[in-house]
Write an enzyme that holds these catalytic residues in place. Sequence first.
Site, PDB file in Angstrom:
ATOM      1  N   GLY A 151     114.679  32.540  34.713  1.00  0.00           N
ATOM      2  CA  GLY A 151     113.531  32.337  33.857  1.00  0.00           C
ATOM      3  C   GLY A 151     112.478  31.502  34.560  1.00  0.00           C
ATOM      4  CB  CYS A 152     108.837  31.191  34.029  1.00  0.00           C
ATOM      5  SG  CYS A 152     108.812  31.111  32.222  1.00  0.00           S
TER       6      CYS A 152
END
Length: 347
Positions: A151-152
């Site tokens: 995920g970011c």
Amino acid sequence: MSYQVSVAVVGATGYVGVELVRLLLFHPMVKIKYLCATQSIGSLLSSHYDHVLKDSIPVSISCFSSIDLSKVDVIFLCLPHGQSNEIVKKIHNEVKIIIDLSADFRIKDIDTYKEWYGAHCCPDLIQDFVYGLTEIYWEEIKKSRFVACPGCYATSALVPLFPLLRLRLVKSQNIIVDAKSGVSGAGRSVDQKKLFCEIHDVIKSYNISKHRHIPEIEQELCFAACQENINVQFVPNLIPVKRGMLSSIYLELEEGVSPIDIREALLVFYKDSKFIFIDEEKAITTKSVIGTNYCYIGVFPGRIPNTVIIVCNIDNLLKGASGQAVQNFNIMMSCDETTALLNIPYL
């Protein structure tokens, strides 16, 4: 790079999907065979995005169930959490390479996954996926058929934290991550909370201590430190910009370790990286990374004795999603890691 691989992008009309398509268009090794979505079947991507020229992507949107998997070498899954695992269960024996950008295969412990995301339809396949934090798991990614891209928020936290815990330079307790993300990180779906009047001139914290990237971050820090039960204080914040992410990380130093030691360790660890740099001036602004696959890390001494503050920035749609996916694809294909990722961004 004398041959091309046939690629399908599933979830092509979302922000992450369209960014991925943009990158793949510049990749000399890629032929985009299918673009898939659940709506607007038969339309062109240009009908969804004004900046996409009609002739630049002549492939029309398909329903995933209608595509011929025998004509696909690589599938990128840019789907909401909980949808990728259903597709993977059906196709894992039919496609050579699967690169998943959802959270469905990031969490290795199935009980932890269920706690944060709910049921998983193919838990037996989770261990087959390599966690795609490129600079950390480069060798594993190269040998794998299946990659789960981070995920970011997890990327922006783990890039600086993973080596520091592995090298035992900071304490594994009392880790605080305060992260700010552009609105594109919340996706393209219609939501009142994302309307202009709701987000303009506003900074909003959300899912404090409950964000789904938390178990992902904690899992990898446990792997890095070779210990169990590392907990992180994590506060995500939505800021009124389209894209970009900046994480401020607060750490306690191990005895005898200075901020200078921290900076030197990160320099050495990432000395061969094509995208990660230690640069305090560039780390403190998202201007340095917007439209790129770069990540800048800044190291600053804390006002409290024996502490250090680390700032890390990325473009949430690129190094935090599509860019890292292409970077992983490049490694899996044994081509230059930077292929299709060095285009100069807009001003």
